[in-house]
Scaffold this motif. Structure first.
Motif, mmCIF file in Angstrom:
data_model
loop_
_atom_site.group_PDB
_atom_site.id
_atom_site.type_symbol
_atom_site.label_atom_id
_atom_site.label_comp_id
_atom_site.label_asym_id
_atom_site.label_seq_id
_atom_site.Cartn_x
_atom_site.Cartn_y
_atom_site.Cartn_z
ATOM 1 N N GLU A 271 15.179 9.098 -0.627
ATOM 2 C CA GLU A 271 14.727 7.937 0.141
ATOM 3 C C GLU A 271 13.445 7.340 -0.437
ATOM 4 O O GLU A 271 13.204 6.133 -0.311
ATOM 5 N N PHE A 272 12.608 8.158 -1.086
ATOM 6 C CA PHE A 272 11.416 7.629 -1.731
ATOM 7 C C PHE A 272 11.807 6.766 -2.929
ATOM 8 O O PHE A 272 11.253 5.685 -3.134
ATOM 9 N N TYR B 131 0.815 -1.212 0.000
ATOM 10 C CA TYR B 131 0.000 0.000 0.000
ATOM 11 C C TYR B 131 0.850 1.264 0.000
ATOM 12 O O TYR B 131 0.633 2.171 -0.817
ATOM 13 N N VAL B 132 1.832 1.337 0.887
ATOM 14 C CA VAL B 132 2.698 2.516 0.917
ATOM 15 C C VAL B 132 3.502 2.606 -0.375
ATOM 16 O O VAL B 132 3.635 3.682 -0.970
ATOM 17 N N GLY B 133 4.018 1.480 -0.833
ATOM 18 C CA GLY B 133 4.808 1.474 -2.052
ATOM 19 C C GLY B 133 4.032 1.934 -3.265
ATOM 20 O O GLY B 133 4.559 2.670 -4.115
ATOM 21 N N ALA B 134 2.783 1.536 -3.365
ATOM 22 C CA ALA B 134 1.956 1.965 -4.493
ATOM 23 C C ALA B 134 1.775 3.476 -4.488
ATOM 24 O O ALA B 134 1.820 4.131 -5.542
ATOM 25 N N HIS B 135 1.601 4.055 -3.309
ATOM 26 C CA HIS B 135 1.455 5.509 -3.214
ATOM 27 C C HIS B 135 2.758 6.225 -3.559
ATOM 28 O O HIS B 135 2.742 7.272 -4.215
ATOM 29 N N VAL B 136 3.863 5.675 -3.117
ATOM 30 C CA VAL B 136 5.154 6.276 -3.442
ATOM 31 C C VAL B 136 5.408 6.208 -4.946
ATOM 32 O O VAL B 136 5.837 7.184 -5.576
ATOM 33 N N ASN B 137 5.137 5.057 -5.543
ATOM 34 C CA ASN B 137 5.318 4.909 -6.988
ATOM 35 C C ASN B 137 4.467 5.911 -7.761
ATOM 36 O O ASN B 137 4.959 6.606 -8.668
ATOM 37 N N GLY C 262 3.213 8.717 -6.687
ATOM 38 C CA GLY C 262 3.673 10.075 -6.416
ATOM 39 C C GLY C 262 4.920 10.444 -7.192
ATOM 40 O O GLY C 262 5.056 11.579 -7.672
ATOM 41 N N LEU C 263 5.843 9.487 -7.330
ATOM 42 C CA LEU C 263 7.056 9.759 -8.091
ATOM 43 C C LEU C 263 6.764 9.888 -9.586
ATOM 44 O O LEU C 263 7.364 10.710 -10.282
ATOM 45 N N ASN D 184 4.584 13.283 -9.890
ATOM 46 C CA ASN D 184 5.081 14.459 -9.172
ATOM 47 C C ASN D 184 4.099 14.975 -8.125
ATOM 48 O O ASN D 184 3.980 16.184 -7.922
ATOM 49 N N THR D 185 3.407 14.061 -7.446
ATOM 50 C CA THR D 185 2.492 14.470 -6.389
ATOM 51 C C THR D 185 3.124 14.365 -5.017
ATOM 52 O O THR D 185 2.525 14.771 -4.027
ATOM 53 N N ILE D 186 4.334 13.769 -4.951
ATOM 54 C CA ILE D 186 5.125 13.809 -3.731
ATOM 55 C C ILE D 186 6.487 14.390 -4.090
ATOM 56 O O ILE D 186 6.859 14.448 -5.262
#
Length: 212
Positions: free
Chosen positions: A177-178, A158-164, A166-167, A170-172
Protein backbone atom coordinates in the motif's frame (compact mmCIF):
# COMPACT_ATOMS: atom_id res chain seq x y z
CA UNK A 1 7.69 43.68 -2.65
CA UNK A 2 5.91 43.30 0.66
CA UNK A 3 4.55 39.87 -0.26
CA UNK A 4 7.78 38.47 -1.72
CA UNK A 5 8.14 34.73 -1.12
CA UNK A 6 11.66 33.62 -0.16
CA UNK A 7 12.64 29.98 0.25
CA UNK A 8 15.64 29.00 2.39
CA UNK A 9 16.98 25.54 1.72
CA UNK A 10 19.77 23.13 0.97
CA UNK A 11 19.33 20.56 -1.83
CA UNK A 12 20.36 17.76 0.52
CA UNK A 13 17.72 18.40 3.16
CA UNK A 14 14.03 18.25 4.03
CA UNK A 15 13.83 21.42 2.01
CA UNK A 16 12.98 19.15 -0.89
CA UNK A 17 9.53 18.71 0.61
CA UNK A 18 8.95 22.46 0.78
CA UNK A 19 10.27 22.89 -2.78
CA UNK A 20 7.73 20.34 -4.00
CA UNK A 21 4.98 22.23 -2.20
CA UNK A 22 6.13 25.53 -3.67
CA UNK A 23 5.97 24.08 -7.16
CA UNK A 24 2.48 22.70 -6.49
CA UNK A 25 1.39 26.17 -5.39
CA UNK A 26 2.83 27.75 -8.51
CA UNK A 27 3.54 31.15 -6.95
CA UNK A 28 6.83 32.87 -7.83
CA UNK A 29 9.53 32.60 -5.18
CA UNK A 30 13.17 33.41 -4.68
CA UNK A 31 15.50 30.76 -3.31
CA UNK A 32 18.40 31.31 -0.95
CA UNK A 33 20.73 28.34 -0.63
CA UNK A 34 22.29 27.80 2.78
CA UNK A 35 25.18 25.63 3.95
CA UNK A 36 25.04 23.42 7.02
CA UNK A 37 28.12 24.67 8.84
CA UNK A 38 28.07 28.17 7.43
CA UNK A 39 25.09 30.31 6.50
CA UNK A 40 22.54 28.20 8.43
CA UNK A 41 24.30 29.26 11.60
CA UNK A 42 24.83 32.88 10.60
CA UNK A 43 23.15 35.54 12.79
CA UNK A 44 20.84 36.80 10.03
CA UNK A 45 19.41 33.34 9.40
CA UNK A 46 19.24 32.44 13.10
CA UNK A 47 17.07 35.52 13.50
CA UNK A 48 14.58 33.79 11.17
CA UNK A 49 15.01 30.26 12.49
CA UNK A 50 16.79 29.93 15.84
CA UNK A 51 17.16 26.19 15.18
CA UNK A 52 19.58 26.95 12.38
CA UNK A 53 17.91 24.41 10.11
CA UNK A 54 16.12 24.35 6.78
CA UNK A 55 13.63 24.63 5.26
CA UNK A 56 12.11 27.99 6.04
CA UNK A 57 10.09 30.47 4.06
CA UNK A 58 9.54 34.20 4.42
CA UNK A 59 6.35 35.50 2.85
CA UNK A 60 6.28 39.24 3.26
CA UNK A 61 6.73 39.64 7.03
CA UNK A 62 5.58 36.11 7.86
CA UNK A 63 8.25 33.49 8.63
CA UNK A 64 7.39 29.80 8.68
CA UNK A 65 9.68 26.90 9.55
CA UNK A 66 9.08 23.13 9.77
CA UNK A 67 8.06 21.21 6.67
CA UNK A 68 4.51 20.34 7.70
CA UNK A 69 3.81 23.92 8.77
CA UNK A 70 5.19 25.24 5.47
CA UNK A 71 2.93 22.90 3.51
CA UNK A 72 -0.14 23.92 5.51
CA UNK A 73 0.73 27.63 5.35
CA UNK A 74 1.27 27.66 1.59
CA UNK A 75 -2.01 25.83 0.98
CA UNK A 76 -3.83 28.54 2.94
CA UNK A 77 -1.82 31.46 1.55
CA UNK A 78 -2.53 30.43 -2.03
CA UNK A 79 -6.05 28.95 -1.97
CA UNK A 80 -6.35 29.19 -5.74
CA UNK A 81 -4.03 26.17 -5.97
CA UNK A 82 -6.73 24.02 -4.33
CA UNK A 83 -4.33 22.20 -2.01
CA UNK A 84 -6.41 22.32 1.18
CA UNK A 85 -9.90 20.91 1.72
CA UNK A 86 -12.80 23.09 2.78
CA UNK A 87 -12.65 24.12 6.42
CA UNK A 88 -15.35 21.64 7.41
CA UNK A 89 -13.56 18.75 5.68
CA UNK A 90 -10.08 19.02 7.18
CA UNK A 91 -10.13 16.28 9.82
CA UNK A 92 -8.08 13.75 7.85
CA UNK A 93 -5.99 16.53 6.34
CA UNK A 94 -4.76 17.76 9.72
CA UNK A 95 -4.70 14.33 11.30
CA UNK A 96 -2.33 12.69 8.84
CA UNK A 97 -0.27 15.76 8.02
CA UNK A 98 0.76 16.06 11.66
CA UNK A 99 0.92 12.31 12.19
CA UNK A 100 3.71 12.28 9.60
CA UNK A 101 5.44 15.22 11.27
CA UNK A 102 5.21 13.65 14.74
CA UNK A 103 4.84 9.90 15.30
CA UNK A 104 6.04 8.82 11.85
CA UNK A 105 9.24 10.85 11.78
CA UNK A 106 9.99 10.05 15.43
CA UNK A 107 9.51 6.31 14.98
CA UNK A 108 11.59 6.21 11.81
CA UNK A 109 14.38 8.25 13.40
CA UNK A 110 14.51 6.08 16.51
CA UNK A 111 14.72 2.94 14.37
CA UNK A 112 17.44 4.46 12.18
CA UNK A 113 19.52 5.23 15.27
CA UNK A 114 19.01 1.73 16.64
CA UNK A 115 16.92 2.92 19.58
CA UNK A 116 14.19 0.51 20.62
CA UNK A 117 11.60 1.65 23.13
CA UNK A 118 10.80 -1.13 25.64
CA UNK A 119 7.22 -2.28 25.37
CA UNK A 120 6.43 -1.18 28.91
CA UNK A 121 7.65 2.37 28.10
CA UNK A 122 5.94 2.84 24.73
CA UNK A 123 2.98 4.61 26.29
CA UNK A 124 5.39 7.31 27.45
CA UNK A 125 6.40 8.32 23.93
CA UNK A 126 4.05 9.77 21.35
CA UNK A 127 4.94 7.38 18.55
CA UNK A 128 4.43 4.21 20.59
CA UNK A 129 5.95 1.33 18.64
CA UNK A 130 7.36 1.30 15.12
CA UNK A 131 4.88 -1.42 14.16
CA UNK A 132 1.92 0.65 15.37
CA UNK A 133 3.13 3.61 13.34
CA UNK A 134 3.46 1.47 10.20
CA UNK A 135 -0.07 0.16 10.72
CA UNK A 136 -1.43 3.68 11.11
CA UNK A 137 0.43 4.86 8.01
CA UNK A 138 -1.05 1.93 6.08
CA UNK A 139 -4.48 3.12 7.13
CA UNK A 140 -3.73 6.69 6.08
CA UNK A 141 -2.63 5.85 2.55
CA UNK A 142 -4.63 2.71 1.85
CA UNK A 143 -8.25 3.77 2.34
CA UNK A 144 -8.61 6.26 -0.50
CA UNK A 145 -6.46 7.44 -3.44
CA UNK A 146 -5.24 10.45 -1.47
CA UNK A 147 -5.10 11.36 2.22
CA UNK A 148 -8.42 13.20 2.25
CA UNK A 149 -10.20 11.12 -0.36
CA UNK A 150 -10.14 11.61 -4.13
CA UNK A 151 -8.38 14.98 -4.16
CA UNK A 152 -4.64 15.62 -3.84
CA UNK A 153 -3.76 18.08 -1.05
CA UNK A 154 -0.79 19.52 0.80
CA UNK A 155 -1.03 16.56 3.19
CA UNK A 156 -0.10 14.29 0.30
CA UNK A 157 3.00 16.35 -0.38
CA UNK A 158 4.23 15.87 3.17
CA UNK A 159 3.12 12.29 3.75
CA UNK A 160 4.14 11.30 0.23
CA UNK A 161 7.63 12.71 0.65
CA UNK A 162 8.10 10.64 3.80
CA UNK A 163 6.81 7.51 2.11
CA UNK A 164 9.10 8.06 -0.88
CA UNK A 165 12.13 8.59 1.36
CA UNK A 166 11.27 5.55 3.45
CA UNK A 167 10.91 3.29 0.44
CA UNK A 168 14.17 4.53 -1.08
CA UNK A 169 16.23 4.10 2.06
CA UNK A 170 14.39 1.20 3.70
CA UNK A 171 13.38 3.23 6.75
CA UNK A 172 9.76 2.11 6.48
CA UNK A 173 8.40 -1.34 5.78
CA UNK A 174 8.00 -2.06 2.03
CA UNK A 175 4.28 -2.65 2.24
CA UNK A 176 2.37 -2.76 -1.07
CA UNK A 177 0.00 0.00 0.00
CA UNK A 178 2.96 2.35 0.52
CA UNK A 179 4.30 1.67 -2.96
CA UNK A 180 0.85 2.00 -4.51
CA UNK A 181 0.38 5.35 -2.79
CA UNK A 182 3.73 6.67 -3.98
CA UNK A 183 3.00 5.43 -7.51
CA UNK A 184 0.00 7.77 -7.53
CA UNK A 185 2.22 10.74 -6.67
CA UNK A 186 5.59 10.19 -8.33
CA UNK A 187 4.71 11.56 -11.77
CA UNK A 188 3.15 14.82 -10.65
CA UNK A 189 4.71 17.62 -12.74
CA UNK A 190 5.38 19.76 -9.66
CA UNK A 191 7.25 16.93 -7.95
CA UNK A 192 9.32 16.16 -11.05
CA UNK A 193 10.22 19.83 -11.51
CA UNK A 194 11.13 20.30 -7.85
CA UNK A 195 13.29 17.18 -7.86
CA UNK A 196 15.09 18.27 -11.03
CA UNK A 197 15.81 21.74 -9.64
CA UNK A 198 17.17 20.38 -6.37
CA UNK A 199 19.19 17.67 -8.12
CA UNK A 200 20.75 20.29 -10.39
CA UNK A 201 21.83 22.42 -7.42
CA UNK A 202 23.05 19.38 -5.49
CA UNK A 203 25.28 18.33 -8.39
CA UNK A 204 26.54 21.90 -8.76
CA UNK A 205 27.50 22.05 -5.09
CA UNK A 206 29.18 18.64 -5.19
CA UNK A 207 31.18 19.62 -8.26
CA UNK A 208 32.23 22.86 -6.61
CA UNK A 209 33.30 21.00 -3.47
CA UNK A 210 35.30 18.49 -5.48
CA UNK A 211 36.94 21.24 -7.51
CA UNK A 212 37.99 23.01 -4.33
Amino acid sequence: MADELVFYSNPMSRGRIARWMLEEVGAPYRIQWLTYDGSMKAPDYLALNPMGKVPAIRHGKAVVTEGAAICAYLADAFPEAGLAPANDARADYYRWLFFAAGPLETAVSLKAFGIEIPKERQRSIGCGSFEAVMDALSLAVGRTPYITGNAFTAADVYVGAHVNWGLQFNTIEPRPEFQAYWDRLKDRPAYLKARALDDEEMHRQLQAANAG
